[in-house]
Design an enzyme around this catalytic site. Structure first.
Site, mmCIF file in Angstrom:
data_model
loop_
_atom_site.group_PDB
_atom_site.id
_atom_site.type_symbol
_atom_site.label_atom_id
_atom_site.label_comp_id
_atom_site.label_asym_id
_atom_site.label_seq_id
_atom_site.Cartn_x
_atom_site.Cartn_y
_atom_site.Cartn_z
ATOM 1 N N CYS A 167 16.009 36.349 8.605
ATOM 2 C CA CYS A 167 15.622 35.296 9.543
ATOM 3 C C CYS A 167 14.820 35.949 10.663
ATOM 4 O O CYS A 167 14.818 37.179 10.819
ATOM 5 C CB CYS A 167 16.854 34.585 10.097
ATOM 6 N N GLU B 97 28.592 35.613 19.133
ATOM 7 C CA GLU B 97 27.721 34.684 19.877
ATOM 8 C C GLU B 97 28.542 33.810 20.823
ATOM 9 O O GLU B 97 28.128 33.555 21.963
ATOM 10 C CB GLU B 97 26.935 33.813 18.894
ATOM 11 N N CYS C 68 18.537 37.194 20.009
ATOM 12 C CA CYS C 68 17.622 36.240 19.382
ATOM 13 C C CYS C 68 17.262 35.143 20.391
ATOM 14 O O CYS C 68 18.153 34.604 21.062
ATOM 15 C CB CYS C 68 18.289 35.623 18.147
HETATM 16 FE FE1 F3S Z 1 18.716 34.359 12.845
HETATM 17 FE FE2 F3S Z 1 18.462 33.888 15.416
HETATM 18 FE FE3 F3S Z 1 18.836 31.912 13.731
HETATM 19 S S1 F3S Z 1 19.506 35.625 14.497
HETATM 20 S S2 F3S Z 1 20.072 32.767 12.088
HETATM 21 S S3 F3S Z 1 17.039 33.213 13.819
HETATM 22 S S4 F3S Z 1 19.819 32.168 15.703
#
Ligand code: F3S
Length: 315
Positions: free
Chosen positions: A28, A141, A111
């Site tokens: 991701c 998280e 992220c």
């Molecule tokens: Fe990956 Fe960020 Fe979504 S780490 S699963 S893009 S919240």
């Protein structure tokens, strides 16, 4: 969404073998970003560089990083000096403060989707809402979001199920955010339950699309193939979920970490083989698996796509 077109054919005995890659698979956006920033920091910085916990649920990536001089520590106490890389899942502000007071330099790879949860939770609290966080107890998280709200003097109640909402004492004005990897149906059920009691409900859906995209693609893949190979770390919950979703479509589905784990007997007499991978699986590992199944070469029109990032929130 459909799985990608058939990518190759290879003869195995007298059975033509075709490999189909899921429409999206692997890293991701947030994991890829975290790995790239960490590797760049290693190249640019002298001295010790340590990630706070494994930066990613993939032992093969961690091993490569360790070979490149990136250490892993379970907590700040285990890092004597140098630079600490904080988690892609985000950390509580008190962790950042402690790292600074310990004299460590910080590289933050949180992220942006997780940063958005922190920001939204704090805004709802400041706007006077009784704040609920939909998430899993103990998740990294969740700890970070709770810590971010508490750092501004707020409180947040963690809920995981609609049943837990019924046991709460709710006011008339309730705000909700959720852990990025929550299931949409659970989020909707919890918001519905809150709406039965509160008259002013502000529910900000902070679920990240990457998980949904990977899962949807895995289901579509499993409907087109006879066997599914799901690549990812044993500790990766999202990889395990992909394997289960493939199996739920009624085909054999195997979770592997490395190409060597593919057993030829799984593929005996199989004409169409599907490959997908979890959000913490790097491209090179997925491609090594495809090569092993495809006689040592990548299928001719191999095109690996990751979950879409076009909905990236502002940081
Ligand atoms: Fe990956 Fe960020 Fe979504 S780490 S699963 S893009 S919240």
């Amino acid at each position: 969404m459909t799985a990608q077109a058939v990518t190759s054919e290879r003869m195995s005995g007298c059975v033509p073998r075709r490999i189909v890659l899921a429409q999206v698979a692997g890293f991701c956006f947030g994991v890829q970003r975290a790995v790239e920033i960490t590797e760049a920091a290693r190249r640019q910085r002298a001295g010790r560089l340590t990630t706070l916990g494994p930066i990613i649920h993939n032992d093969q990536v961690i091993s490569r990083m360790q070979a490149a001089g990136i250490e892993v520590a379970p907590d700040l106490e285990a890092i004597p000096d140098g630079t600490v890389v904080l988690s892609a899942h985000g950390v509580s502000p008190d962790v950042v403060a402690k790292a600074k007071s310990n004299g460590l330099d910080i590289v933050d790879v949180t992220c942006p989707f997780v940063t958005k949860v922190h920001r939204t939770a704090k805004q709802l609290y400041e706007q006077g809402y009784q704040l609920l966080l939909v998430g899993d107890p103990g998740h990294t998280e969740v700890k970070g979001v709770v810590g971010a709200v508490e750092a501004i003097g707020g409180t947040v109640t963690l809920v995981s199920t609609p049943e837990q909402v019924r046991a709460l004492s709710l006011g008339k004005k309730v705000g909700l955010v959720c852990q990025t990897t929550q299931r949409g149906d659970n989020w909707a059920a919890i918001v519905g339950e809150v709406s039965r009691v509160a008259t002013e409900v502000r529910a900000i859906n902070t679920i990240c699309n990457a998980t949904d995209e990977l899962q949807e693609a895995a289901v579509m893949l499993a409907r087109q193939v006879q066997v599914a190979i799901v690549v990812g770390g044993r500790k990766s919950a999202n990889t395990r979920r992909l394997r289960q979703l493939c199996a739920d479509q009624g085909i054999p589905a195997y979770h592997i970490e490395t190409p060597e784990e593919v057993e030829e007997r799984w593929l005996d007499g199989v004409e169409v083989i599907g490959i997908t991978a979890g959000a913490s699986t790097p491209d090179w590992l997925i491609e090594d698996v495809a090569r092993r199944i495809n006689g040592g070469v990548l299928p001719s029109d191999w095109r690996l796509r990751h979950p879409d990032e076009k909905t990236l929130p502002p940081v």
